[in-house]
Motif scaffolding. Structure first.
Motif, mmCIF file in Angstrom:
data_model
loop_
_atom_site.group_PDB
_atom_site.id
_atom_site.type_symbol
_atom_site.label_atom_id
_atom_site.label_comp_id
_atom_site.label_asym_id
_atom_site.label_seq_id
_atom_site.Cartn_x
_atom_site.Cartn_y
_atom_site.Cartn_z
ATOM 1 N N ASP A 48 0.816 -1.212 0.000
ATOM 2 C CA ASP A 48 0.000 0.000 0.000
ATOM 3 C C ASP A 48 0.849 1.262 0.000
ATOM 4 O OD1 ASP A 48 -2.411 -1.377 -0.102
ATOM 5 O OD2 ASP A 48 -2.656 -1.394 2.075
ATOM 6 N N ASP A 49 1.976 1.262 0.729
ATOM 7 C CA ASP A 49 2.884 2.413 0.719
ATOM 8 C C ASP A 49 3.407 2.679 -0.691
ATOM 9 O OD1 ASP A 49 2.733 2.688 3.545
ATOM 10 O OD2 ASP A 49 4.546 1.461 3.840
ATOM 11 N N VAL A 50 3.826 1.621 -1.366
ATOM 12 C CA VAL A 50 4.395 1.774 -2.708
ATOM 13 C C VAL A 50 3.311 2.168 -3.711
ATOM 14 C CG1 VAL A 50 5.683 0.635 -4.559
ATOM 15 C CG2 VAL A 50 6.290 0.189 -2.175
ATOM 16 N N ARG A 51 2.129 1.595 -3.580
ATOM 17 C CA ARG A 51 1.020 1.983 -4.468
ATOM 18 C C ARG A 51 0.702 3.468 -4.311
ATOM 19 N NH1 ARG A 51 -2.812 -3.062 -2.980
ATOM 20 N NH2 ARG A 51 -1.813 -4.595 -4.331
ATOM 21 N N ARG A 52 0.593 3.903 -3.062
ATOM 22 C CA ARG A 52 0.269 5.313 -2.798
ATOM 23 C C ARG A 52 1.349 6.227 -3.364
ATOM 24 N NH1 ARG A 52 -0.680 7.963 3.180
ATOM 25 N NH2 ARG A 52 -1.045 10.083 2.454
ATOM 26 N N ALA A 53 2.604 5.885 -3.129
ATOM 27 C CA ALA A 53 3.719 6.696 -3.642
ATOM 28 C C ALA A 53 3.704 6.729 -5.168
ATOM 29 C CB ALA A 53 5.043 6.147 -3.128
ATOM 30 N N THR A 54 3.426 5.597 -5.783
ATOM 31 C CA THR A 54 3.400 5.526 -7.251
ATOM 32 C C THR A 54 2.296 6.416 -7.809
ATOM 33 O OG1 THR A 54 4.305 3.288 -7.198
ATOM 34 C CG2 THR A 54 3.178 3.959 -9.225
ATOM 35 N N LEU A 55 1.116 6.348 -7.238
ATOM 36 C CA LEU A 55 0.025 7.197 -7.712
ATOM 37 C C LEU A 55 0.323 8.670 -7.479
ATOM 38 C CD1 LEU A 55 -3.117 5.068 -6.859
ATOM 39 C CD2 LEU A 55 -2.184 5.616 -9.118
ATOM 40 N N GLU A 56 0.919 9.000 -6.349
ATOM 41 C CA GLU A 56 1.302 10.396 -6.108
ATOM 42 C C GLU A 56 2.316 10.858 -7.154
ATOM 43 O OE1 GLU A 56 0.727 10.971 -1.295
ATOM 44 O OE2 GLU A 56 2.751 10.673 -2.084
ATOM 45 N N TYR A 57 3.262 9.999 -7.456
ATOM 46 C CA TYR A 57 4.289 10.375 -8.427
ATOM 47 C C TYR A 57 3.649 10.689 -9.783
ATOM 48 C CZ TYR A 57 8.722 10.706 -10.804
ATOM 49 O OH TYR A 57 9.789 11.183 -11.511
ATOM 50 N N TYR A 58 2.737 9.851 -10.204
ATOM 51 C CA TYR A 58 2.142 9.984 -11.533
ATOM 52 C C TYR A 58 0.998 10.993 -11.614
ATOM 53 C CZ TYR A 58 4.733 6.037 -13.439
ATOM 54 O OH TYR A 58 5.730 5.211 -13.897
ATOM 55 N N THR A 59 0.482 11.439 -10.469
ATOM 56 C CA THR A 59 -0.709 12.286 -10.551
ATOM 57 C C THR A 59 -0.680 13.565 -9.719
ATOM 58 O OG1 THR A 59 -1.842 11.083 -8.761
ATOM 59 C CG2 THR A 59 -2.205 10.290 -11.026
ATOM 60 N N SER A 60 0.170 13.656 -8.711
ATOM 61 C CA SER A 60 0.091 14.778 -7.769
ATOM 62 C C SER A 60 0.906 15.987 -8.225
ATOM 63 C CB SER A 60 0.590 14.347 -6.390
ATOM 64 O OG SER A 60 0.579 15.454 -5.504
ATOM 65 N N ASN A 61 0.319 17.166 -8.033
ATOM 66 C CA ASN A 61 1.022 18.426 -8.261
ATOM 67 C C ASN A 61 1.459 19.056 -6.941
ATOM 68 O OD1 ASN A 61 1.867 19.722 -10.636
ATOM 69 N ND2 ASN A 61 -0.240 19.890 -11.351
ATOM 70 N N ASP A 62 1.230 18.349 -5.831
ATOM 71 C CA ASP A 62 1.608 18.834 -4.504
ATOM 72 C C ASP A 62 3.128 18.723 -4.355
ATOM 73 O OD1 ASP A 62 2.160 19.263 -1.811
ATOM 74 O OD2 ASP A 62 0.748 17.747 -1.093
ATOM 75 N N PRO A 63 3.827 19.831 -4.199
ATOM 76 C CA PRO A 63 5.294 19.762 -4.095
ATOM 77 C C PRO A 63 5.777 19.040 -2.843
ATOM 78 C CG PRO A 63 4.531 21.994 -3.661
ATOM 79 C CD PRO A 63 3.326 21.198 -4.093
ATOM 80 N N ASP A 64 4.907 18.839 -1.860
ATOM 81 C CA ASP A 64 5.294 18.185 -0.616
ATOM 82 C C ASP A 64 4.852 16.725 -0.521
ATOM 83 O OD1 ASP A 64 6.483 20.558 0.387
ATOM 84 O OD2 ASP A 64 4.490 21.315 0.895
ATOM 85 N N ALA A 65 4.255 16.184 -1.578
ATOM 86 C CA ALA A 65 3.788 14.799 -1.543
ATOM 87 C C ALA A 65 4.985 13.853 -1.414
ATOM 88 C CB ALA A 65 2.998 14.473 -2.813
ATOM 89 N N PRO A 66 4.977 12.968 -0.413
ATOM 90 C CA PRO A 66 6.090 12.030 -0.252
ATOM 91 C C PRO A 66 6.365 11.194 -1.503
ATOM 92 C CG PRO A 66 4.751 12.052 1.719
ATOM 93 C CD PRO A 66 4.014 12.861 0.672
ATOM 94 N N GLY A 67 5.325 10.858 -2.245
ATOM 95 C CA GLY A 67 5.488 10.047 -3.446
ATOM 96 C C GLY A 67 6.351 10.695 -4.515
ATOM 97 N N ASN A 68 6.557 12.010 -4.420
ATOM 98 C CA ASN A 68 7.441 12.684 -5.373
ATOM 99 C C ASN A 68 8.841 12.093 -5.335
ATOM 100 O OD1 ASN A 68 5.272 14.384 -5.834
ATOM 101 N ND2 ASN A 68 6.148 16.135 -4.760
ATOM 102 N N ALA A 69 9.214 11.483 -4.224
ATOM 103 C CA ALA A 69 10.560 10.946 -4.041
ATOM 104 C C ALA A 69 10.706 9.514 -4.554
ATOM 105 C CB ALA A 69 10.928 10.992 -2.563
ATOM 106 N N LEU A 70 9.724 8.984 -5.239
ATOM 107 C CA LEU A 70 9.745 7.588 -5.652
ATOM 108 C C LEU A 70 11.040 7.197 -6.349
ATOM 109 C CD1 LEU A 70 8.055 4.977 -5.725
ATOM 110 C CD2 LEU A 70 7.198 5.717 -7.945
ATOM 111 N N PHE A 71 11.560 8.052 -7.211
ATOM 112 C CA PHE A 71 12.790 7.749 -7.950
ATOM 113 C C PHE A 71 13.953 8.599 -7.458
ATOM 114 C CE2 PHE A 71 9.301 6.825 -10.958
ATOM 115 C CZ PHE A 71 9.503 5.459 -11.068
ATOM 116 N N GLY A 72 13.953 8.940 -6.205
ATOM 117 C CA GLY A 72 14.998 9.760 -5.617
ATOM 118 C C GLY A 72 14.429 11.102 -5.196
ATOM 119 N N PRO A 73 15.227 11.883 -4.475
ATOM 120 C CA PRO A 73 14.733 13.173 -3.980
ATOM 121 C C PRO A 73 14.200 14.040 -5.101
ATOM 122 C CG PRO A 73 16.852 12.674 -3.023
ATOM 123 C CD PRO A 73 16.604 11.636 -4.075
ATOM 124 N N PHE A 74 13.124 14.727 -4.776
ATOM 125 C CA PHE A 74 12.481 15.595 -5.765
ATOM 126 C C PHE A 74 12.892 17.021 -5.490
ATOM 127 C CE2 PHE A 74 8.921 18.315 -6.944
ATOM 128 C CZ PHE A 74 8.880 18.051 -8.297
#
Length: 182
Positions: A156-182
């Protein structure tokens, strides 16, 4: 000026474009599975690598091939960014389901000790080996993704991060870091 989401999608495009030719083609996706197979060697999980490749190529068929606006069989950066945005907006539930299948396949390959979670060393190994991202960057990203401080990421953590990475415009979303620091 690019949005947060555009910046992440540009980075992902560059990661997927393994040969750096400015285009993504199906072999770029199957190459992800091939790189993982080389890293993990000939192990009992080889069918899991095959499943990951099947899921990745399925994403080509369901989403990526449709992004090819000029019909040349390749997706450039602009087509990719526009296509991901469109796919997520047009069918959010289907988009999430397809990425759930991808996350599940990743987890099956990379959970090398079979405990059902991804520890930091597994996470770092997976993305460093697959995409060449720096190990220190990935360790930092893992800490950001580990929202509960458990030292491990659940499916669930990885799913949430993946969806945040692909869809979120929130600069503070943890999922932004999926492929390294954002």
């Amino acid at each position: 000026m690019s949005s947060v989401l555009d910046t992440k999608l540009f980075r992902l495009f560059d990661i997927l474009d393994a040969d750096g030719d400015g285009r993504i083609v199906p072999v770029d996706l199957s190459g992800v599975a091939a790189r993982l197979a080389r890293v993990y060697g000939d192990f009992a999980g080889a069918p899991k690598v095959d499943e990951l490749e099947r899921v990745l190529l399925g994403l080509w068929d369901t989403d990526l091939a449709r992004m090819d606006a000029d019909g040349d069989g390749r997706i450039d950066r602009d087509e990719f960014v526009a296509g991901v945005r469109e796919a997520a907006a047009a069918d959010p539930a289907g988009f999430a389901d397809r990425f759930t299948a991808l996350v599940d396949a990743w987890m099956d390959v990379c959970d090398t000790n079979g405990d059902g979670v991804i520890e930091k060393d597994e996470y770092v190994r997976m993305y460093h080996a697959t995409y060449g991202i720096g190990e220190a960057e990935l360790a930092e990203a893992f800490d950001r993704l580990d929202r509960h401080g458990r030292g491990a990421l659940t499916v669930d953590d990885v799913r949430r991060a993946t969806l945040e990475y692909y869809t979120s415009n929130d600069p503070d979303a943890p999922g932004n870091a999926l492929f390294g620091p954002f």
